[in-house]
Design a protein around this motif. Structure first.
Motif, PDB file in Angstrom:
ATOM      1  N   ARG A   1      51.022  73.015 -15.178  1.00  0.00           N
ATOM      2  CA  ARG A   1      51.171  74.381 -15.692  1.00  0.00           C
ATOM      3  C   ARG A   1      52.630  74.680 -16.036  1.00  0.00           C
ATOM      4  O   ARG A   1      52.916  75.364 -17.032  1.00  0.00           O
ATOM      5  CB  ARG A   1      50.651  75.375 -14.658  1.00  0.00           C
ATOM      6  N   ALA A   2      53.556  74.159 -15.247  1.00  0.00           N
ATOM      7  CA  ALA A   2      54.974  74.363 -15.536  1.00  0.00           C
ATOM      8  C   ALA A   2      55.349  73.716 -16.867  1.00  0.00           C
ATOM      9  O   ALA A   2      56.075  74.306 -17.685  1.00  0.00           O
ATOM     10  CB  ALA A   2      55.829  73.796 -14.411  1.00  0.00           C
ATOM     11  N   VAL A   3      54.858  72.519 -17.112  1.00  0.00           N
ATOM     12  CA  VAL A   3      55.130  71.852 -18.389  1.00  0.00           C
ATOM     13  C   VAL A   3      54.504  72.640 -19.539  1.00  0.00           C
ATOM     14  O   VAL A   3      55.128  72.864 -20.588  1.00  0.00           O
ATOM     15  CB  VAL A   3      54.598  70.405 -18.369  1.00  0.00           C
ATOM     16  N   GLU A   4      53.271  73.101 -19.343  1.00  0.00           N
ATOM     17  CA  GLU A   4      52.549  73.839 -20.388  1.00  0.00           C
ATOM     18  C   GLU A   4      53.278  75.114 -20.790  1.00  0.00           C
ATOM     19  O   GLU A   4      53.337  75.470 -21.975  1.00  0.00           O
ATOM     20  CB  GLU A   4      51.146  74.177 -19.890  1.00  0.00           C
ATOM     21  N   THR A   5      53.861  75.823 -19.813  1.00  0.00           N
ATOM     22  CA  THR A   5      54.516  77.105 -20.084  1.00  0.00           C
ATOM     23  C   THR A   5      55.999  76.968 -20.390  1.00  0.00           C
ATOM     24  O   THR A   5      56.655  77.964 -20.723  1.00  0.00           O
ATOM     25  CB  THR A   5      54.351  78.050 -18.882  1.00  0.00           C
ATOM     26  N   GLY A   6      56.539  75.772 -20.271  1.00  0.00           N
ATOM     27  CA  GLY A   6      57.974  75.587 -20.512  1.00  0.00           C
ATOM     28  C   GLY A   6      58.829  75.886 -19.303  1.00  0.00           C
ATOM     29  O   GLY A   6      60.032  76.109 -19.437  1.00  0.00           O
ATOM     30  N   ALA A   7      58.216  75.893 -18.106  1.00  0.00           N
ATOM     31  CA  ALA A   7      58.956  76.174 -16.867  1.00  0.00           C
ATOM     32  C   ALA A   7      59.218  74.912 -16.063  1.00  0.00           C
ATOM     33  O   ALA A   7      59.446  74.984 -14.854  1.00  0.00           O
ATOM     34  CB  ALA A   7      58.190  77.178 -16.015  1.00  0.00           C
ATOM     35  N   ALA A   8      59.204  73.759 -16.711  1.00  0.00           N
ATOM     36  CA  ALA A   8      59.277  72.484 -15.996  1.00  0.00           C
ATOM     37  C   ALA A   8      60.714  72.131 -15.623  1.00  0.00           C
ATOM     38  O   ALA A   8      61.330  71.202 -16.155  1.00  0.00           O
ATOM     39  CB  ALA A   8      58.649  71.368 -16.821  1.00  0.00           C
ATOM     40  N   PHE A   9      61.260  72.897 -14.691  1.00  0.00           N
ATOM     41  CA  PHE A   9      62.590  72.670 -14.128  1.00  0.00           C
ATOM     42  C   PHE A   9      62.394  72.686 -12.616  1.00  0.00           C
ATOM     43  O   PHE A   9      62.052  73.714 -12.041  1.00  0.00           O
ATOM     44  CB  PHE A   9      63.534  73.771 -14.593  1.00  0.00           C
ATOM     45  N   PHE A  10      62.570  71.538 -11.978  1.00  0.00           N
ATOM     46  CA  PHE A  10      62.208  71.373 -10.575  1.00  0.00           C
ATOM     47  C   PHE A  10      63.438  71.110  -9.715  1.00  0.00           C
ATOM     48  O   PHE A  10      64.328  70.369 -10.107  1.00  0.00           O
ATOM     49  CB  PHE A  10      61.206  70.227 -10.426  1.00  0.00           C
ATOM     50  N   ASP A  11      63.441  71.727  -8.545  1.00  0.00           N
ATOM     51  CA  ASP A  11      64.547  71.608  -7.591  1.00  0.00           C
ATOM     52  C   ASP A  11      64.060  70.786  -6.403  1.00  0.00           C
ATOM     53  O   ASP A  11      63.066  71.138  -5.769  1.00  0.00           O
ATOM     54  CB  ASP A  11      64.971  73.008  -7.138  1.00  0.00           C
ATOM     55  N   ILE A  12      64.757  69.676  -6.108  1.00  0.00           N
ATOM     56  CA  ILE A  12      64.375  68.851  -4.962  1.00  0.00           C
ATOM     57  C   ILE A  12      65.623  68.425  -4.200  1.00  0.00           C
ATOM     58  O   ILE A  12      66.743  68.481  -4.723  1.00  0.00           O
ATOM     59  CB  ILE A  12      63.571  67.594  -5.370  1.00  0.00           C
ATOM     60  N   ALA A  13      65.418  67.977  -2.967  1.00  0.00           N
ATOM     61  CA  ALA A  13      66.526  67.487  -2.153  1.00  0.00           C
ATOM     62  C   ALA A  13      65.983  66.640  -1.020  1.00  0.00           C
ATOM     63  O   ALA A  13      64.821  66.783  -0.621  1.00  0.00           O
ATOM     64  CB  ALA A  13      67.344  68.644  -1.584  1.00  0.00           C
ATOM     65  N   TYR A  14      66.845  65.789  -0.519  1.00  0.00           N
ATOM     66  CA  TYR A  14      66.563  65.044   0.703  1.00  0.00           C
ATOM     67  C   TYR A  14      67.266  65.785   1.832  1.00  0.00           C
ATOM     68  O   TYR A  14      68.496  65.799   1.904  1.00  0.00           O
ATOM     69  CB  TYR A  14      67.073  63.611   0.575  1.00  0.00           C
ATOM     70  N   TYR A  15      66.492  66.425   2.702  1.00  0.00           N
ATOM     71  CA  TYR A  15      67.055  67.233   3.780  1.00  0.00           C
ATOM     72  C   TYR A  15      67.282  66.341   4.998  1.00  0.00           C
ATOM     73  O   TYR A  15      66.366  66.086   5.779  1.00  0.00           O
ATOM     74  CB  TYR A  15      66.108  68.391   4.103  1.00  0.00           C
ATOM     75  N   ASN A  16      68.528  65.882   5.134  1.00  0.00           N
ATOM     76  CA  ASN A  16      68.786  64.837   6.133  1.00  0.00           C
ATOM     77  C   ASN A  16      70.082  65.025   6.914  1.00  0.00           C
ATOM     78  O   ASN A  16      70.505  64.102   7.600  1.00  0.00           O
ATOM     79  CB  ASN A  16      68.818  63.470   5.445  1.00  0.00           C
ATOM     80  N   MET A  17      70.720  66.194   6.805  1.00  0.00           N
ATOM     81  CA  MET A  17      71.987  66.341   7.530  1.00  0.00           C
ATOM     82  C   MET A  17      72.315  67.805   7.759  1.00  0.00           C
ATOM     83  O   MET A  17      71.683  68.700   7.190  1.00  0.00           O
ATOM     84  CB  MET A  17      73.123  65.656   6.771  1.00  0.00           C
ATOM     85  N   GLY A  18      73.344  68.017   8.609  1.00  0.00           N
ATOM     86  CA  GLY A  18      73.768  69.379   8.915  1.00  0.00           C
ATOM     87  C   GLY A  18      72.621  70.189   9.489  1.00  0.00           C
ATOM     88  O   GLY A  18      71.782  69.673  10.236  1.00  0.00           O
ATOM     89  N   PRO A  19      72.541  71.475   9.132  1.00  0.00           N
ATOM     90  CA  PRO A  19      71.444  72.313   9.645  1.00  0.00           C
ATOM     91  C   PRO A  19      70.086  71.936   9.047  1.00  0.00           C
ATOM     92  O   PRO A  19      69.066  72.449   9.473  1.00  0.00           O
ATOM     93  CB  PRO A  19      71.860  73.725   9.222  1.00  0.00           C
ATOM     94  N   HIS A  20      70.086  71.040   8.049  1.00  0.00           N
ATOM     95  CA  HIS A  20      68.840  70.599   7.422  1.00  0.00           C
ATOM     96  C   HIS A  20      68.512  69.153   7.796  1.00  0.00           C
ATOM     97  O   HIS A  20      67.923  68.422   6.997  1.00  0.00           O
ATOM     98  CB  HIS A  20      68.938  70.718   5.904  1.00  0.00           C
ATOM     99  N   GLU A  21      68.856  68.748   8.989  1.00  0.00           N
ATOM    100  CA  GLU A  21      68.580  67.368   9.400  1.00  0.00           C
ATOM    101  C   GLU A  21      67.107  67.259   9.812  1.00  0.00           C
ATOM    102  O   GLU A  21      66.770  67.122  10.990  1.00  0.00           O
ATOM    103  CB  GLU A  21      69.504  66.952  10.548  1.00  0.00           C
ATOM    104  N   GLU A  22      66.263  67.283   8.812  1.00  0.00           N
ATOM    105  CA  GLU A  22      64.822  67.333   9.038  1.00  0.00           C
ATOM    106  C   GLU A  22      64.127  66.033   8.619  1.00  0.00           C
ATOM    107  O   GLU A  22      63.012  65.758   9.043  1.00  0.00           O
ATOM    108  CB  GLU A  22      64.227  68.492   8.241  1.00  0.00           C
ATOM    109  N   HIS A  23      64.779  65.290   7.707  1.00  0.00           N
ATOM    110  CA  HIS A  23      64.202  64.051   7.187  1.00  0.00           C
ATOM    111  C   HIS A  23      62.779  64.287   6.672  1.00  0.00           C
ATOM    112  O   HIS A  23      61.873  63.497   6.916  1.00  0.00           O
ATOM    113  CB  HIS A  23      64.229  62.952   8.259  1.00  0.00           C
ATOM    114  N   SER A  24      62.626  65.376   5.948  1.00  0.00           N
ATOM    115  CA  SER A  24      61.314  65.695   5.379  1.00  0.00           C
ATOM    116  C   SER A  24      61.007  64.751   4.221  1.00  0.00           C
ATOM    117  O   SER A  24      61.880  64.065   3.688  1.00  0.00           O
ATOM    118  CB  SER A  24      61.283  67.146   4.898  1.00  0.00           C
ATOM    119  N   ARG A  25      59.749  64.744   3.804  1.00  0.00           N
ATOM    120  CA  ARG A  25      59.297  63.889   2.707  1.00  0.00           C
ATOM    121  C   ARG A  25      59.089  64.689   1.428  1.00  0.00           C
ATOM    122  O   ARG A  25      58.460  64.211   0.477  1.00  0.00           O
ATOM    123  CB  ARG A  25      57.990  63.187   3.096  1.00  0.00           C
TER     124      ARG A  25
END
Length: 326
Positions: A43-67
């Motif tokens: 749907r994001a691609v269809e509407t032109g909103a295909a801008f995605f924010d991602i990160a590897y949360y692995n240090m500091g206060p975000h030391e979660e090692h999430s997937r």
């Protein structure tokens, strides 16, 4: 589904042209199934909103090692979209820097998400002031190598942002093009302060509004059942109390609180992009409705919400603690 095309704005003088909405934010992709993630991406691609924010949360206060970044990569591949169909913003963290260098961070993030490059990155916040000359230089090496296209900063003190801009201009390097700041109907101090306001007005930086729904509190859904952003200025209890008032005003605009909050951010001409964490297709559709609302109201939303500005006592330069209003 309603025919909606998301407009695009330039992410600062040296940044790319991006959709006004970005999807992702903190651990978004691990709050949904793989099928839901693909549906949101489609749907994001269809509407032109295909801008995605991602990160590897692995240090500091975000030391979660999430997937969450791995799950996004799996979903984007399952969607079958070409790399040129979407844009991705990654993260560089300063908490363990320079011990953990930027190049290592980027290679790890790209490998985990299965991407070849980031269109832009946000250089995250910090506990102690980093060596700004080194930061600017090493980010530019990543740009030279084609690993990232541009960069921005996240909740930096104004003086450090100005230093990074000055260093880049003096050395003929690529400066930060945008500032990702907490910005919402309740948190306005930094984004609308004189200092950052001057940089936005000059075109030197674009504003990426983050935490615009306060982790979901402003949606009226009550207490979030997940970790959310820092409560700068200690106003969270006031935000809970303000949510019903936001809902009341939203009804007057024939809108939802989420749509009103997002449209508020879009009304600011400095806003190049609004970042939110939709984890259901229904949420994305609701958020897209903010574009229709913003077009219909033509700048009148701000006039209805001045009493919901709750962080006036926070330093607009990003220095905390600031003097607390009586």
């Amino acid at each position: 589904m309603e025919e909606i095309k998301v407009p695009r704005r330039r992410l600062g003088a040296n940044g790319p042209t991006v959709p006004v909405f970005a999807l992702g934010s903190w651990n978004t992709w691990d709050r949904m199934t793989g099928e839901e993630a693909v549906a949101i991406i489609d749907r994001a691609v269809e509407t032109g909103a295909a801008f995605f924010d991602i990160a590897y949360y692995n240090m500091g206060p975000h030391e979660e090692h999430s997937r969450t970044d791995i799950l996004f990569g799996e979903a984007i591949r399952a969607s079958g979209h070409r790399r040129d169909d979407f844009m991705v913003c990654g993260k560089l963290w300063l908490w363990n820097y320079p011990e953990l260098q930027f190049r290592e961070q980027i290679h790890t993030s790209l490998e985990r998400s299965g991407l070849d490059r980031f269109d832009t990155v946000v250089v995250g916040d910090y506990f102690a002031t980093p060596d700004m000359k080194r930061v600017v230089s090493e980010v530019n090496l990543l740009i030279d190598e084609g690993l990232i296209g541009s960069w921005g900063i996240n909740n930096w003190q104004l003086a450090h942002t100005e230093e990074a801009l000055a260093l880049a201009y003096a050395e003929g390097l690529v400066p930060p093009s945008f500032a990702q700041l907490k910005y919402s109907v309740v948190r306005r101090a930094m984004a609308e302060g004189e200092g950052y306001g001057r940089l936005f007005a000059s075109g030197a930086l674009g504003l990426q509004a983050s935490d615009c729904l306060e982790g979901g509190i402003l949606s009226g859904r009550g207490v979030p059942n997940r970790k959310i952003g820092a409560d700068v200025g200690t106003i969270r209890e006031q935000i809970y109390a303000a949510a019903p008032e936001l809902a009341r005003i939203a009804r007057e605009f024939d809108a939802t609180p989420v749509q009103l909050a997002l449209a508020f951010c879009l009304e600011n001409p400095a806003t190049a992009n609004v970042l939110f964490g939709a984890s259901r297709l229904q949420q994305l559709e609701e958020n897209l409705g903010a574009l229709v609302l913003a077009e219909r109201t033509k700048g009148s939303i701000r006039e209805a919400l001045p009493h919901l500005w709750l962080d006036r006592h926070v330093s607009p330069e990003g220095v905390w603690p600031g003097p607390k209003a009586g």
